[in-house]
Scaffold this motif. Structure first.
Motif, PDB file in Angstrom:
ATOM      1  N   ARG A   1       0.849  -1.192   0.000  1.00 14.17           N
ATOM      2  CA  ARG A   1       0.000   0.000   0.000  1.00 14.17           C
ATOM      3  C   ARG A   1       0.885   1.243   0.000  1.00 14.17           C
ATOM      4  O   ARG A   1       2.005   1.227   0.527  1.00 14.17           O
ATOM      5  CB  ARG A   1      -0.910   0.008   1.228  1.00 14.17           C
ATOM      6  N   THR A   2       0.379   2.314  -0.563  1.00  8.90           N
ATOM      7  CA  THR A   2       1.157   3.549  -0.688  1.00  8.90           C
ATOM      8  C   THR A   2       1.652   4.038   0.662  1.00  8.90           C
ATOM      9  O   THR A   2       2.801   4.476   0.807  1.00  8.90           O
ATOM     10  CB  THR A   2       0.318   4.642  -1.365  1.00  8.90           C
ATOM     11  N   GLU A   3       0.786   3.957   1.686  1.00  4.19           N
ATOM     12  CA  GLU A   3       1.198   4.437   3.007  1.00  4.19           C
ATOM     13  C   GLU A   3       2.267   3.557   3.633  1.00  4.19           C
ATOM     14  O   GLU A   3       3.029   4.008   4.505  1.00  4.19           O
ATOM     15  CB  GLU A   3      -0.014   4.538   3.940  1.00  4.19           C
ATOM     16  N   GLU A   4       2.385   2.303   3.206  1.00  2.00           N
ATOM     17  CA  GLU A   4       3.427   1.408   3.728  1.00  2.00           C
ATOM     18  C   GLU A   4       4.793   1.741   3.162  1.00  2.00           C
ATOM     19  O   GLU A   4       5.823   1.602   3.841  1.00  2.00           O
ATOM     20  CB  GLU A   4       3.100  -0.049   3.386  1.00  2.00           C
ATOM     21  N   ILE A   5       4.811   2.155   1.915  1.00  2.00           N
ATOM     22  CA  ILE A   5       6.084   2.350   1.216  1.00  2.00           C
ATOM     23  C   ILE A   5       6.956   3.378   1.915  1.00  2.00           C
ATOM     24  O   ILE A   5       8.184   3.225   2.005  1.00  2.00           O
ATOM     25  CB  ILE A   5       5.825   2.746  -0.255  1.00  2.00           C
ATOM     26  N   ALA A   6       6.343   4.430   2.446  1.00  3.77           N
ATOM     27  CA  ALA A   6       7.117   5.488   3.112  1.00  3.77           C
ATOM     28  C   ALA A   6       7.915   4.955   4.297  1.00  3.77           C
ATOM     29  O   ALA A   6       9.006   5.467   4.605  1.00  3.77           O
ATOM     30  CB  ALA A   6       6.176   6.602   3.568  1.00  3.77           C
ATOM     31  N   SER A   7       7.420   3.926   4.971  1.00  2.00           N
ATOM     32  CA  SER A   7       8.134   3.373   6.122  1.00  2.00           C
ATOM     33  C   SER A   7       9.086   2.253   5.738  1.00  2.00           C
ATOM     34  O   SER A   7       9.953   1.872   6.535  1.00  2.00           O
ATOM     35  CB  SER A   7       7.125   2.849   7.150  1.00  2.00           C
ATOM     36  N   LEU A   8       8.945   1.707   4.530  1.00  2.00           N
ATOM     37  CA  LEU A   8       9.781   0.587   4.104  1.00  2.00           C
ATOM     38  C   LEU A   8      10.946   1.011   3.204  1.00  2.00           C
ATOM     39  O   LEU A   8      11.971   0.337   3.156  1.00  2.00           O
ATOM     40  CB  LEU A   8       8.926  -0.441   3.352  1.00  2.00           C
ATOM     41  N   LEU A   9      10.772   2.120   2.497  1.00  2.00           N
ATOM     42  CA  LEU A   9      11.778   2.571   1.521  1.00  2.00           C
ATOM     43  C   LEU A   9      12.339   3.913   1.950  1.00  2.00           C
ATOM     44  O   LEU A   9      11.604   4.899   2.081  1.00  2.00           O
ATOM     45  CB  LEU A   9      11.137   2.686   0.132  1.00  2.00           C
ATOM     46  N   THR A  10      13.659   3.966   2.178  1.00  2.00           N
ATOM     47  CA  THR A  10      14.282   5.228   2.579  1.00  2.00           C
ATOM     48  C   THR A  10      14.735   6.007   1.345  1.00  2.00           C
ATOM     49  O   THR A  10      14.848   5.465   0.249  1.00  2.00           O
ATOM     50  CB  THR A  10      15.495   4.987   3.497  1.00  2.00           C
ATOM     51  N   LYS A  11      15.015   7.274   1.540  1.00  2.00           N
ATOM     52  CA  LYS A  11      15.546   8.117   0.472  1.00  2.00           C
ATOM     53  C   LYS A  11      17.067   7.933   0.379  1.00  2.00           C
ATOM     54  O   LYS A  11      17.717   7.615   1.377  1.00  2.00           O
ATOM     55  CB  LYS A  11      15.234   9.592   0.750  1.00  2.00           C
ATOM     56  N   PRO A  12      17.659   8.120  -0.803  1.00  2.00           N
ATOM     57  CA  PRO A  12      19.126   8.063  -0.902  1.00  2.00           C
ATOM     58  C   PRO A  12      19.773   9.132  -0.023  1.00  2.00           C
ATOM     59  O   PRO A  12      19.423  10.302  -0.120  1.00  2.00           O
ATOM     60  CB  PRO A  12      19.385   8.334  -2.392  1.00  2.00           C
ATOM     61  N   GLU A  13      20.668   8.709   0.855  1.00  2.00           N
ATOM     62  CA  GLU A  13      21.337   9.623   1.783  1.00  2.00           C
ATOM     63  C   GLU A  13      22.843   9.395   1.745  1.00  2.00           C
ATOM     64  O   GLU A  13      23.305   8.270   1.518  1.00  2.00           O
ATOM     65  CB  GLU A  13      20.832   9.394   3.212  1.00  2.00           C
ATOM     66  N   PRO A  14      23.633  10.446   2.021  1.00  2.00           N
ATOM     67  CA  PRO A  14      25.097  10.279   2.080  1.00  2.00           C
ATOM     68  C   PRO A  14      25.501   9.380   3.245  1.00  2.00           C
ATOM     69  O   PRO A  14      24.846   9.356   4.293  1.00  2.00           O
ATOM     70  CB  PRO A  14      25.607  11.711   2.286  1.00  2.00           C
ATOM     71  N   THR A  15      26.580   8.645   3.044  1.00  2.00           N
ATOM     72  CA  THR A  15      27.140   7.822   4.111  1.00  2.00           C
ATOM     73  C   THR A  15      28.478   8.409   4.545  1.00  2.00           C
ATOM     74  O   THR A  15      28.975   9.359   3.926  1.00  2.00           O
ATOM     75  CB  THR A  15      27.373   6.373   3.636  1.00  2.00           C
ATOM     76  N   HIS A  16      29.080   7.824   5.580  1.00  2.00           N
ATOM     77  CA  HIS A  16      30.393   8.303   6.012  1.00  2.00           C
ATOM     78  C   HIS A  16      31.510   7.628   5.230  1.00  2.00           C
ATOM     79  O   HIS A  16      32.676   7.900   5.471  1.00  2.00           O
ATOM     80  CB  HIS A  16      30.588   8.061   7.513  1.00  2.00           C
ATOM     81  N   TRP A  17      31.165   6.731   4.279  1.00  2.00           N
ATOM     82  CA  TRP A  17      32.182   6.068   3.462  1.00  2.00           C
ATOM     83  C   TRP A  17      32.100   6.501   1.992  1.00  2.00           C
ATOM     84  O   TRP A  17      32.225   5.711   1.076  1.00  2.00           O
ATOM     85  CB  TRP A  17      32.156   4.548   3.608  1.00  2.00           C
ATOM     86  N   ASN A  18      31.874   7.803   1.811  1.00  2.00           N
ATOM     87  CA  ASN A  18      31.973   8.440   0.493  1.00  2.00           C
ATOM     88  C   ASN A  18      31.033   7.796  -0.530  1.00  2.00           C
ATOM     89  O   ASN A  18      31.446   7.398  -1.620  1.00  2.00           O
ATOM     90  CB  ASN A  18      33.418   8.378  -0.023  1.00  2.00           C
ATOM     91  N   SER A  19      29.779   7.698  -0.157  1.00  2.00           N
ATOM     92  CA  SER A  19      28.795   7.113  -1.069  1.00  2.00           C
ATOM     93  C   SER A  19      27.414   7.610  -0.674  1.00  2.00           C
ATOM     94  O   SER A  19      27.242   8.350   0.298  1.00  2.00           O
ATOM     95  CB  SER A  19      28.839   5.580  -0.994  1.00  2.00           C
ATOM     96  N   ARG A  20      26.411   7.196  -1.439  1.00  2.00           N
ATOM     97  CA  ARG A  20      25.011   7.421  -1.090  1.00  2.00           C
ATOM     98  C   ARG A  20      24.326   6.057  -1.017  1.00  2.00           C
ATOM     99  O   ARG A  20      24.664   5.153  -1.790  1.00  2.00           O
ATOM    100  CB  ARG A  20      24.305   8.310  -2.106  1.00  2.00           C
ATOM    101  N   LEU A  21      23.354   5.944  -0.128  1.00  2.00           N
ATOM    102  CA  LEU A  21      22.737   4.650   0.144  1.00  2.00           C
ATOM    103  C   LEU A  21      21.256   4.831   0.420  1.00  2.00           C
ATOM    104  O   LEU A  21      20.844   5.815   1.049  1.00  2.00           O
ATOM    105  CB  LEU A  21      23.414   4.013   1.360  1.00  2.00           C
ATOM    106  N   PHE A  22      20.450   3.879  -0.065  1.00  2.00           N
ATOM    107  CA  PHE A  22      19.074   3.777   0.424  1.00  2.00           C
ATOM    108  C   PHE A  22      18.786   2.322   0.733  1.00  2.00           C
ATOM    109  O   PHE A  22      19.435   1.419   0.208  1.00  2.00           O
ATOM    110  CB  PHE A  22      18.057   4.360  -0.583  1.00  2.00           C
TER     111      PHE A  22
END
Length: 298
Positions: free
Chosen positions: A88-109
């Motif tokens: 369901r659309t409302e579930e996706i927001a809690s299951l899928l994160t946005k791409p964010e910077p990491t401390h090891w020179n990358s982006r991750l979701f």
């Protein structure tokens, strides 16, 4: 000899197994040979590169299963689109994160896959911020013409075009650091004479590269094809037999309008492109045989 590496990841339920397989296929993984022996099933997902990484000490807060990609935002959109068919659309927001910077020179979701039995499996998708990460070590040329010597051959035929090409070539050489005293311009009657002049200049051993400029326009006879084929063959043969790089800046166009476009009007300047190609090839020749340092780490 080591051939390959496989990480076996046990999935608790057939429902999660099907969901995981569906996601990986939707993302374009190549499916390898699976198995089903009546008591269990296996599905192989093939990727062009695999890593087995050991860590100690403080570990980064990342999922056990990490998948490296080259277009992280596009992958995120693809995962979200796939999830719309299973959650369901409302579930996706809690299951899928946005791409964010990491401390090891990358982006991750991360994405959590769930089943009705409250089973969870978390996947991580990441992309290195280092544009050279994972690229094979290769000898590549630089675009510094400092200290290099060039001969530029141009024609008196179709000067409305070749003068523009010459201007572009000189601009490329001088902007890249070539000294005016190290650039010699040779004018020949037409395209037919370019290979002969190129060969003579190359054999003189006074130049690091030869830039050839000309323009052939198709007429109503077969003359165009006959001239072009011999010009291209002659320039290529001169380069191969002398070992001196020859940059090909001879235009072959249907109309004068097309030639003008390729001589700086709309589609860039072929003379400038030929000059930069010559610079890069000289740089490559100078680097060949020198030890190259591989990039390591994330």
């Amino acid at each position: 000899m080591i051939k390959g590496m496989t990480v076996v990841n046990a999935v608790a339920s057939p429902e999660m197994f099907d969901k995981l397989q569906s996601l990986f296929l939707a993302l374009g993984f190549e499916q390898g040979r699976g198995w089903d022996d009546g008591t269990g099933r296996g599905a192989a997902m093939l990727a062009p590169l695999g890593n087995l990484e050991f860590v100690t000490g403080k570990q980064p807060a990342t999922p056990r299963l990490l998948i490296e990609v080259t277009e992280l935002d596009a992958i995120h959109m693809a995962v979200e689109k796939w999830m719309l068919g299973s959650y369901r659309t409302e579930e996706i927001a809690s299951l899928l994160t946005k791409p964010e910077p990491t401390h090891w020179n990358s982006r991750l979701f991360t994405v959590k896959l769930t089943t009705g039995a409250s089973e969870e499996l978390t996947l991580g998708f990441w992309q290195s911020e280092n544009v050279l990460h994972g690229r094979p070590v290769a000898i590549e040329g630089d675009l510094s013409a400092a200290g290099m010597r060039f001969a530029v051959i141009t024609t008196r035929w179709n000067t409305v075009i070749t003068d523009r090409l010459l201007q572009g070539a000189l601009d490329g050489l001088y902007r890249s650091g070539a000294a005016r005293k190290d650039v010699e311009i040779v004018r020949v009657p037409g395209a037919w004479e370019i290979p002969s002049a190129a060969r003579t200049l190359a054999e003189s051993k006074r130049f690091d590269a030869i830039v050839t400029l000309g323009c052939l326009l198709r007429g109503e006879t077969a003359h165009y094809e006959a001239i072009y084929n011999e010009v291209a063959r002659g320039i290529g043969q001169s380069q191969q037999e002398t070992g001196v790089p020859h940059a090909f800046g001879v235009l072959t166009c249907e109309t004068l309008e097309q030639a003008l476009d390729r001589a700086g009007l709309k589609a860039g300047n072929k003379g400038f492109e030929a000059a930069t190609a010559a610079i890069e090839m000289v740089s490559i020749q100078k680097k060949i045989g020198q030890p190259q340092i591989a990039e390591g780490g994330r």
